[in-house]
Design a protein around this motif. Structure first.
Motif, PDB file in Angstrom:
ATOM      1  N   SER A   1      41.161  90.944 -18.157  1.00 57.15           N
ATOM      2  CA  SER A   1      41.364  89.644 -18.806  1.00 57.15           C
ATOM      3  C   SER A   1      40.211  89.202 -19.693  1.00 57.15           C
ATOM      4  CB  SER A   1      41.601  88.569 -17.733  1.00 57.15           C
ATOM      5  OG  SER A   1      40.478  88.485 -16.858  1.00 57.15           O
ATOM      6  N   ASP A   2      39.102  89.953 -19.696  1.00 61.52           N
ATOM      7  CA  ASP A   2      37.918  89.483 -20.420  1.00 61.52           C
ATOM      8  C   ASP A   2      38.133  89.435 -21.932  1.00 61.52           C
ATOM      9  OD1 ASP A   2      36.641  89.155 -18.040  1.00 61.52           O
ATOM     10  OD2 ASP A   2      35.355  90.909 -18.210  1.00 61.52           O
ATOM     11  N   LEU A   3      38.858  90.407 -22.487  1.00 56.96           N
ATOM     12  CA  LEU A   3      39.108  90.365 -23.924  1.00 56.96           C
ATOM     13  C   LEU A   3      40.041  89.212 -24.288  1.00 56.96           C
ATOM     14  CD1 LEU A   3      39.373  94.076 -25.155  1.00 56.96           C
ATOM     15  CD2 LEU A   3      37.637  92.366 -25.713  1.00 56.96           C
TER      16      LEU A   3
ATOM     17  N   VAL B   1      45.443  98.769 -24.596  1.00 54.38           N
ATOM     18  CA  VAL B   1      46.308  98.901 -23.419  1.00 54.38           C
ATOM     19  C   VAL B   1      47.189 100.142 -23.557  1.00 54.38           C
ATOM     20  CG1 VAL B   1      48.137  97.851 -22.043  1.00 54.38           C
ATOM     21  CG2 VAL B   1      46.336  96.424 -22.998  1.00 54.38           C
ATOM     22  N   GLU B   2      47.746 100.337 -24.753  1.00 58.60           N
ATOM     23  CA  GLU B   2      48.600 101.508 -24.966  1.00 58.60           C
ATOM     24  C   GLU B   2      47.792 102.804 -24.844  1.00 58.60           C
ATOM     25  OE1 GLU B   2      51.739 101.366 -25.018  1.00 58.60           O
ATOM     26  OE2 GLU B   2      51.943  99.194 -25.237  1.00 58.60           O
ATOM     27  N   LEU B   3      46.562 102.783 -25.309  1.00 60.61           N
ATOM     28  CA  LEU B   3      45.704 103.964 -25.165  1.00 60.61           C
ATOM     29  C   LEU B   3      45.377 104.228 -23.699  1.00 60.61           C
ATOM     30  CD1 LEU B   3      43.250 103.486 -28.172  1.00 60.61           C
ATOM     31  CD2 LEU B   3      45.101 105.157 -27.976  1.00 60.61           C
ATOM     32  N   THR B   4      45.263 103.164 -22.917  1.00 60.97           N
ATOM     33  CA  THR B   4      45.060 103.321 -21.473  1.00 60.97           C
ATOM     34  C   THR B   4      46.278 104.000 -20.842  1.00 60.97           C
ATOM     35  OG1 THR B   4      43.682 101.326 -21.416  1.00 60.97           O
ATOM     36  CG2 THR B   4      44.558 102.109 -19.319  1.00 60.97           C
TER      37      THR B   4
ATOM     38  N   ASN C   1      33.829  94.224 -22.838  1.00 54.84           N
ATOM     39  CA  ASN C   1      34.862  93.484 -22.117  1.00 54.84           C
ATOM     40  C   ASN C   1      36.160  94.252 -21.882  1.00 54.84           C
ATOM     41  OD1 ASN C   1      33.603  90.766 -21.753  1.00 54.84           O
ATOM     42  ND2 ASN C   1      33.467  90.886 -23.994  1.00 54.84           N
ATOM     43  N   CYS C   2      36.281  95.444 -22.474  1.00 58.35           N
ATOM     44  CA  CYS C   2      37.453  96.274 -22.214  1.00 58.35           C
ATOM     45  C   CYS C   2      37.237  97.040 -20.914  1.00 58.35           C
ATOM     46  CB  CYS C   2      37.676  97.236 -23.379  1.00 58.35           C
ATOM     47  SG  CYS C   2      39.055  98.362 -23.139  1.00 58.35           S
ATOM     48  N   LYS C   3      38.080  96.772 -19.923  1.00 52.96           N
ATOM     49  CA  LYS C   3      37.911  97.380 -18.598  1.00 52.96           C
ATOM     50  C   LYS C   3      39.226  98.028 -18.151  1.00 52.96           C
ATOM     51  CE  LYS C   3      34.349  93.976 -17.606  1.00 52.96           C
ATOM     52  NZ  LYS C   3      33.946  92.768 -16.841  1.00 52.96           N
TER      53      LYS C   3
ATOM     54  N   GLU D   1      55.870  83.515 -12.192  1.00 51.34           N
ATOM     55  CA  GLU D   1      57.258  83.232 -11.808  1.00 51.34           C
ATOM     56  C   GLU D   1      58.243  83.731 -12.864  1.00 51.34           C
ATOM     57  OE1 GLU D   1      58.585  82.066  -9.001  1.00 51.34           O
ATOM     58  OE2 GLU D   1      56.590  82.167  -8.117  1.00 51.34           O
ATOM     59  N   SER D   2      57.797  83.756 -14.116  1.00 47.43           N
ATOM     60  CA  SER D   2      58.671  84.210 -15.203  1.00 47.43           C
ATOM     61  C   SER D   2      58.526  85.705 -15.480  1.00 47.43           C
ATOM     62  CB  SER D   2      58.376  83.417 -16.481  1.00 47.43           C
ATOM     63  OG  SER D   2      57.022  83.576 -16.866  1.00 47.43           O
ATOM     64  N   SER D   3      57.892  86.428 -14.557  1.00 49.87           N
ATOM     65  CA  SER D   3      57.718  87.882 -14.639  1.00 49.87           C
ATOM     66  C   SER D   3      56.750  88.314 -15.729  1.00 49.87           C
ATOM     67  CB  SER D   3      59.072  88.593 -14.833  1.00 49.87           C
ATOM     68  OG  SER D   3      59.910  88.364 -13.725  1.00 49.87           O
ATOM     69  N   LEU D   4      55.875  87.408 -16.164  1.00 54.81           N
ATOM     70  CA  LEU D   4      54.820  87.765 -17.108  1.00 54.81           C
ATOM     71  C   LEU D   4      53.667  88.400 -16.340  1.00 54.81           C
ATOM     72  CD1 LEU D   4      53.614  87.491 -20.050  1.00 54.81           C
ATOM     73  CD2 LEU D   4      52.587  85.352 -19.238  1.00 54.81           C
ATOM     74  N   MET D   5      53.156  89.515 -16.855  1.00 48.53           N
ATOM     75  CA  MET D   5      52.040  90.177 -16.189  1.00 48.53           C
ATOM     76  C   MET D   5      50.726  89.462 -16.495  1.00 48.53           C
ATOM     77  SD  MET D   5      52.798  94.285 -16.502  1.00 48.53           S
ATOM     78  CE  MET D   5      53.377  94.219 -18.207  1.00 48.53           C
ATOM     79  N   ILE D   6      49.917  89.311 -15.466  1.00 45.61           N
ATOM     80  CA  ILE D   6      48.567  88.774 -15.587  1.00 45.61           C
ATOM     81  C   ILE D   6      47.619  89.829 -15.011  1.00 45.61           C
ATOM     82  CG2 ILE D   6      46.963  86.940 -14.944  1.00 45.61           C
ATOM     83  CD1 ILE D   6      49.172  85.986 -16.769  1.00 45.61           C
ATOM     84  N   PRO D   7      46.626  90.314 -15.789  1.00 41.60           N
ATOM     85  CA  PRO D   7      46.258  89.974 -17.159  1.00 41.60           C
ATOM     86  C   PRO D   7      47.385  90.273 -18.157  1.00 41.60           C
ATOM     87  CG  PRO D   7      44.515  91.247 -16.101  1.00 41.60           C
ATOM     88  CD  PRO D   7      45.713  91.333 -15.222  1.00 41.60           C
ATOM     89  N   ILE D   8      47.374  89.516 -19.268  1.00 39.70           N
ATOM     90  CA  ILE D   8      48.427  89.658 -20.266  1.00 39.70           C
ATOM     91  C   ILE D   8      48.385  91.031 -20.915  1.00 39.70           C
ATOM     92  CG2 ILE D   8      49.260  88.784 -22.487  1.00 39.70           C
ATOM     93  CD1 ILE D   8      48.325  86.004 -21.584  1.00 39.70           C
TER      94      ILE D   8
END
Length: 231
Positions: free
Chosen positions: A105-107, A134-137, A51-53, A190-197
Motif C-alpha cells: 500500500s505504500d505506493l 503489480v502485473e510484473l509481480t 515503496n514497491c514491496k 464488503e464490495s469485494s475490492l482488494m486491499i491493498p488496491i
C-alpha cells in the motif's frame, strides 16, 4: 516439488522494470511526451524503489479437488461461473492454482500524497506505474510456478482474474474463501475490492504437456483490460 501453499517476497529489482517497460505502459501517450515521462520517472524512481514491496503466493489444487461442467469450475465444491471464454482455456486443465499478488500500500499512499500536493500529473504516472508493477509481480510468480512444474512436464494456461473475460468480479469472495485469511497481506472489502488496491488475484490451470493458447481478445469487449492494451 510443487507446494500446496507457497508465498514469495520479491525485490523491486527482480521485477526488472526498465525504460522499455515504462514506455510500453504509456504507449497511449504521444511519443513527443516521452522525454517528460522519462524525466518524471527519474524523479519518482527513488520513491518507487523504496515503496514497491512485491509479495505473491498461490494455493495448489490437484485434480481430485476440481471439476468442470458447462462454463462452471468447481473447487472443493465451490462453484465459479467462468463464462465461455475462460472455460474454453481452463477446461482441459487437470490442476488449478489460485494466486494473489500485491506491491503493498505504500505506493498508493505516495499517489495520494502527490494528489494532495496538487501534482496530479506525477500522481497519474505513479499510479499507472504501480499498476504495471503489480502485473510484473504476477508475471514473476508465473515463472516461479512454471519452473516448479517443469519437473513433471506440466504447463500453465494463461492467468485469468475475476472481472475479466466475462468472469464476474462478484466471485472474488469465493476465490478468497479458498485461501488463508489475509494471504500475502491482502483482504477484501464488503464490495469485494482488494486491499491493498494494487493487487491482482485469479487462477491458472495446469496439465501434462498442456499447449498454452492465446488470450481471446478478438471476442472480448472489455476496453479496460490490461491485456488489450498490449494488442
Amino acid at each position: 516439488m510443487i507446494k500446496y501453499i507457497n508465498q514469495y517476497s520479491f525485490s523491486f529489482d527482480e521485477l526488472n522494470f526498465n525504460e522499455e517497460k515504462l514506455f510500453e505502459a504509456f504507449r497511449d501517450f504521444s511519443t513527443q511526451n516521452f522525454p517528460l515521462l522519462e524525466e518524471l520517472y527519474q524523479q519518482l524512481y527513488p520513491s518507487i524503489k523504496q515503496n514497491c514491496k512485491p509479495v505473491a503466493g498461490y494455493k495448489y489444487f490437484e485434480s481430485e479437488h476440481i471439476t468442470f461442467q458447462k462454463n462452471i469450475l468447481s473447487i472443493d465444491n465451490i462453484e465459479f461461473n467462468l463464462g465461455p471464454i475462460i472455460y474454453r482455456d481452463l477446461k482441459d486443465a487437470s490442476d488449478i492454482f489460485i494466486f494473489v499478488c500485491t506491491i503493498g500500500s505504500d505506493l498508493e499512499k505516495e499517489v495520494q500524497k502527490l494528489i494532495s500536493e496538487g501534482d496530479t500529473i506525477s500522481a497519474f504516472i505513479l499510479d499507472r506505474i504501480a499498476s504495471e508493477l503489480v502485473e510484473l509481480t504476477a508475471d514473476l510468480l508465473e515463472l516461479k510456478i512454471q519452473n516448479e512444474l517443469n519437473t513433471k512436464n506440466y504447463n500453465l494456461t494463461n492467468r485469468f482474474s475475476p472481472g475479466y473475460c466475462g468472469w464476474s468480479v462478484s466471485e472474488q469472495r469465493k476465490l478468497f474463501s479458498l485461501l488463508p485469511e489475509d494471504f500475502c497481506g491482502i483482504h477484501l472489502t464488503e464490495s469485494s475490492l482488494m486491499i491493498p488496491i494494487k493487487s491482482v488475484s485469479g487462477v491458472y490451470g495446469a496439465a501434462f504437456n498442456l499447449i498454452r493458447k492465446d488470450y481471446h481478445c478478438d471476442i472480448c469487449d472489455a476496453e479496460f483490460c490490461y491485456r488489450r492494451k498490449s494488442d
